[in-house]
Design a protein around this motif. Structure first.
Motif, mmCIF file in Angstrom:
data_model
loop_
_atom_site.group_PDB
_atom_site.id
_atom_site.type_symbol
_atom_site.label_atom_id
_atom_site.label_comp_id
_atom_site.label_asym_id
_atom_site.label_seq_id
_atom_site.Cartn_x
_atom_site.Cartn_y
_atom_site.Cartn_z
ATOM 1 N N VAL A 89 -32.945 50.686 -35.264
ATOM 2 C CA VAL A 89 -34.075 51.014 -34.422
ATOM 3 C C VAL A 89 -34.535 52.196 -35.223
ATOM 4 N N ARG A 90 -35.785 52.727 -34.742
ATOM 5 C CA ARG A 90 -36.428 54.005 -35.193
ATOM 6 C C ARG A 90 -36.343 54.829 -33.974
ATOM 7 N N SER A 91 -37.564 55.687 -33.641
ATOM 8 C CA SER A 91 -37.451 56.453 -32.521
ATOM 9 C C SER A 91 -38.004 55.758 -31.056
ATOM 10 N N GLU A 92 -38.763 54.502 -31.262
ATOM 11 C CA GLU A 92 -39.322 54.227 -29.787
ATOM 12 C C GLU A 92 -38.138 53.550 -28.992
ATOM 13 N N THR A 93 -37.359 52.743 -29.511
ATOM 14 C CA THR A 93 -36.552 51.936 -28.698
ATOM 15 C C THR A 93 -35.684 52.920 -28.135
ATOM 16 N N LYS A 94 -35.388 52.998 -26.932
ATOM 17 C CA LYS A 94 -34.472 53.494 -26.204
ATOM 18 C C LYS A 94 -32.932 52.862 -25.872
ATOM 19 N N VAL A 95 -32.134 53.228 -26.520
ATOM 20 C CA VAL A 95 -30.837 52.696 -26.681
ATOM 21 C C VAL A 95 -29.857 53.024 -25.290
ATOM 22 N N THR A 96 -29.824 52.715 -24.193
ATOM 23 C CA THR A 96 -29.341 53.406 -23.004
ATOM 24 C C THR A 96 -28.001 52.703 -22.804
ATOM 25 N N ALA A 97 -27.292 53.536 -22.083
ATOM 26 C CA ALA A 97 -25.994 53.167 -21.534
ATOM 27 C C ALA A 97 -25.868 51.720 -21.082
ATOM 28 N N THR A 98 -26.938 51.114 -20.321
ATOM 29 C CA THR A 98 -27.228 49.885 -19.682
ATOM 30 C C THR A 98 -27.079 48.877 -20.626
ATOM 31 N N LEU A 99 -28.084 49.174 -21.762
ATOM 32 C CA LEU A 99 -28.393 48.144 -22.968
ATOM 33 C C LEU A 99 -26.943 48.147 -23.687
ATOM 34 N N GLU B 108 -36.646 40.149 -36.533
ATOM 35 C CA GLU B 108 -37.780 41.228 -36.110
ATOM 36 C C GLU B 108 -38.203 40.898 -34.986
ATOM 37 N N ARG B 109 -38.272 41.503 -33.822
ATOM 38 C CA ARG B 109 -38.993 41.419 -32.525
ATOM 39 C C ARG B 109 -39.494 42.602 -32.059
ATOM 40 N N SER B 110 -40.603 42.988 -32.656
ATOM 41 C CA SER B 110 -41.517 44.094 -32.489
ATOM 42 C C SER B 110 -42.239 43.761 -31.041
ATOM 43 N N GLY B 111 -42.347 44.875 -30.449
ATOM 44 C CA GLY B 111 -43.000 44.687 -28.973
ATOM 45 C C GLY B 111 -42.271 44.353 -27.975
ATOM 46 N N LEU B 112 -41.018 44.198 -27.901
ATOM 47 C CA LEU B 112 -39.978 43.627 -26.741
ATOM 48 C C LEU B 112 -40.277 45.038 -25.675
ATOM 49 N N ASN B 113 -40.144 44.647 -24.752
ATOM 50 C CA ASN B 113 -40.008 45.693 -23.391
ATOM 51 C C ASN B 113 -38.570 45.697 -23.177
ATOM 52 N N ALA B 114 -38.283 46.923 -22.295
ATOM 53 C CA ALA B 114 -36.753 47.293 -21.989
ATOM 54 C C ALA B 114 -35.999 46.044 -21.184
ATOM 55 N N ASP B 115 -36.674 45.220 -20.480
ATOM 56 C CA ASP B 115 -36.153 44.111 -19.930
ATOM 57 C C ASP B 115 -36.023 42.696 -20.966
ATOM 58 N N GLU B 116 -36.817 42.731 -21.785
ATOM 59 C CA GLU B 116 -36.722 41.573 -22.656
ATOM 60 C C GLU B 116 -35.436 41.899 -23.627
ATOM 61 N N LEU B 117 -35.341 43.168 -24.167
ATOM 62 C CA LEU B 117 -34.408 43.798 -25.048
ATOM 63 C C LEU B 117 -32.918 43.712 -24.369
ATOM 64 N N LEU B 118 -32.803 43.817 -23.085
ATOM 65 C CA LEU B 118 -31.615 43.824 -22.182
ATOM 66 C C LEU B 118 -31.240 42.345 -22.197
ATOM 67 N N ARG B 119 -32.112 41.580 -22.091
ATOM 68 C CA ARG B 119 -31.785 40.027 -21.953
ATOM 69 C C ARG B 119 -31.289 39.386 -23.199
#
Length: 601
Positions: A55-65, A34-45
């Motif tokens: 995920v729920r609705s806040e996390t953007k699961v993009t093509a890059t990710l 459980e890693r709440s509060g990750l920003n996009a760069d941290e998630l990508l890493r």
């Protein structure tokens, strides 16, 4: 796929708060972070290390990710909508996307009714007024909902539940949904209409319950709002963006609409001074911060639902609610599951055995999957189709790193030019098995029909041009191969196999065993497959003629030499290690074997 209890523990990333009830289901066999509060760069890493993402609705699961998530097998959205997930990219990568379409239905419907009544009776403003020390009964007179018309766009699970609750309040309900069942609508006393032009002028209250798609984005804008009667009210507890926020604000400021209730916005939370922020501040707007699914019960339901699906997918089963895979009923998949394993092995066996001497592209691009007996009674065979594509593609180096499954099998087949014809026959008289699956690999009529980039650089030999047939069945959950072309056999398609084609003469087994022993290759098991003249298969007219089948798949009129003669036989040897090419060559040169191929299954 091995059992989760015996396999390396899969890792699951949960970057948003989920109900602990669902996560508890995962912790027994999976490693949950459980890693709440990750920003996009941290998630990508960190995403490359995970097998599942919840995920729920806040996390953007993009093509890059998704492209960075090399191990990812499933994205689970704890809720209904998946507009924060790039589903197209997930599909291309073979990543299953699941949601929970039923877990928060009641919560969303009840919130819709709560907002409707709050708006009708000025509840939020009255609460604020009395807490401010005022007593403004005459200013805060509301309207009753009984006898009023509620117009619903989208009569899915939430829309239908809203309709039934509204009928309980004495409202008249009309709805627009081209996919709604007239019988279901009638059972809920809902009048279906065919267009917005027919629906909007009747509405005292308008509510939307559709996903956010290209066709629904901005579906209610200036012209649609103008069609609503003066003094009507509008609700959105579905998805931000289905209603044009600027147009809605204008209609409220002009007095055309008496009120609006909004739970979802195009950007959440709305930026200061944005149109959404101005809507929230408007005195005739009841606004809530995306609370449609925010009940204790709903959060427990969706968490348990998606976590159960994550477990099922990582165990190799099919999801209940995949948004990018066809629905296969659990009872159907239970029957199909042993054959999924079998068909994948058959596809891999075909590529490795019959095309083992081809260094260029895969020549055959047309395959027939023929189901006979009990398995033929299952109409939805998409898992078997997917298993075949995976079996055909996995041994090919160009498919390394591609996760091939029911999600993207059709797309991969189309991209690679692979055509699969499926046939069903319930006639048990042609074979002694309760179920039989046969794979027929058909040669292309000319080189231009080959699959691959360098089709002009290699031409298949006469042996490679034959039609090839592999048949198999299942004994319980154990797959068995019982036919390779005209050779009748019985072996389990597992591990490293050495398949030798030879003339059936005394001493041949001893010679082969001696050469393998010299190379310290141990034989775990051996099956001898003689030629059989009684191996039936049903093939529709125009696919293969009877002479092709009866001659073991040889092309009619082609000079096949001794191939297919009654003296020919196969030796299928299960060995304890890979067999080098020089050893296979020695079997041909020293042992008098016609051909030898090494297969790893």
């Amino acid at each position: 796929m091995p059992s989760l209890n015996n396999a390396q523990r899969y890792k699951v990333l949960v970057p948003e708060k989920l109900s602990p009830d669902g996560l508890a289901l995962l912790r027994g066999t999976l490693e949950v972070h459980e890693r709440s509060g990750l920003n996009a760069d941290e998630l990508l890493r960190i995403i490359p290390g995970y097998d599942a993402l919840l995920v729920r609705s806040e996390t953007k699961v993009t093509a890059t990710l998704l492209r960075a998530a090399k191990k990812l097998k499933v994205v689970a959205r704890a809720g209904v909508g998946v507009d924060n997930v790039d589903v197209d990219t997930a599909t291309k990568l073979g990543i299953v996307v699941v949601n929970s379409p039923s877990g928060n239905v009641q919560a969303a419907a009840e919130h819709t009714i709560a907002l409707l009544l709050s708006m009708a009776r000025n509840v939020p403003e009255a609460c604020s007024s009395i807490k401010g020390g005022k007593w403004e009964r005459s200013r805060l007179v509301g309207v009753e909902v009984k006898g009023k018309t509620l117009a619903i766009i989208g009569l899915g699970k939430v829309g239908l539940t809203v309709a039934r609750l509204a009928k309980g309040l004495g409202m008249n309900v009309t709805a627009l949904d081209p996919y709604a069942s007239p019988a279901v609508a009638a059972s809920a006393s809902v009048t279906l209409v065919s267009s917005l032009t027919e629906l909007l002028p009747t509405a005292d209250f308008l509510t939307i319950h559709t996903p956010l798609l290209a066709s629904t984005k901005g579906m209610i804008s200036t012209s649609e709002l103008a069609q609503l009667k003066a003094g009507s009210r509008i609700l959105n507890v579905a998805r931000g963006g289905t209603i044009d926020e600027a147009a809605l604000l204008t209609a409220l400021e002009s007095g055309h609409l008496a009120g609006a209730a909004v739970d979802v916005f195009t950007s959440e939370p709305p930026a200061p001074d944005s149109t959404a922020a101005k809507l929230i501040a408007h005195p005739r707007v009841v606004a809530t911060p995306h609370l449609g699914a925010s009940t204790v019960e709903a959060q427990e339901n969706v968490s348990i639902d998606v976590c159960e699906q994550v477990l099922q997918i990582l165990e190799g089963a099919l999801p209940r609610s995949a948004v990018n895979a066809p629905l296969v009923l659990p009872e159907e998949y239970k029957k199909l599951q042993p054959f999924v394993h079998l068909v994948e092995k058959m596809g891999s066996l075909h590529i490795q055995h019959y095309t083992s001497t081809i260094t260029g592209p895969m020549y055959r691009s047309t395959y027939d999957l023929i189901y006979q007996g009990e398995v033929a009674s299952i109409s939805n065979t998409r898992p078997l189709f997917a298993a075949l594509i995976k079996g055909l593609m996995t041994p090919i180096s160009g498919s390394a790193g591609v996760n091939i499954n029911i999600v993207n099998a059709e797309l991969i087949a189309r991209e690679r030019g692979i055509v699969v014809n499926e046939q069903h026959s319930r006639d048990p008289s042609t074979h002694p098995y309760s179920s039989l699956v046969s794979l027929v690999a058909r040669s292309p009529s000319r080189a231009s029909s080959c699959v691959g980039e360098d089709v002009t650089k290699a031409v298949p030999s006469p042996r490679q041009q034959r039609h090839h047939i592999i048949s198999g069945t299942c004994s319980g959950s154990q797959p068995l191969i019982n036919r390779l072309d005209r050779f009748q056999t019985s072996f389990v398609p597992e591990g490293t196999l050495l398949i030798c084609e030879n003339y059936d003469s005394p001493g041949k087994i001893g010679v082969v065993g001696s050469i393998l022993g010299r190379e310290n290759v141990n034989i775990n098991f051996m099956a001898v497959a003689p030629v059989s003249k009684e191996l039936p298969i049903e093939v529709n007219a125009g696919i293969l003629d009877a002479r092709s089948i009866n001659s073991g798949g040889a092309v009619p009129g082609q000079d096949n030499g001794e191939i297919g003669s009654a003296k020919e036989a196969l030796m299928i040897l299960g060995v304890d290690r890979p067999v080098e090419e020089r050893v296979a060559n020695a079997l041909v040169q020293e042992g008098g074997v016609l051909s030898a191929s090494v297969v790893t299954l």
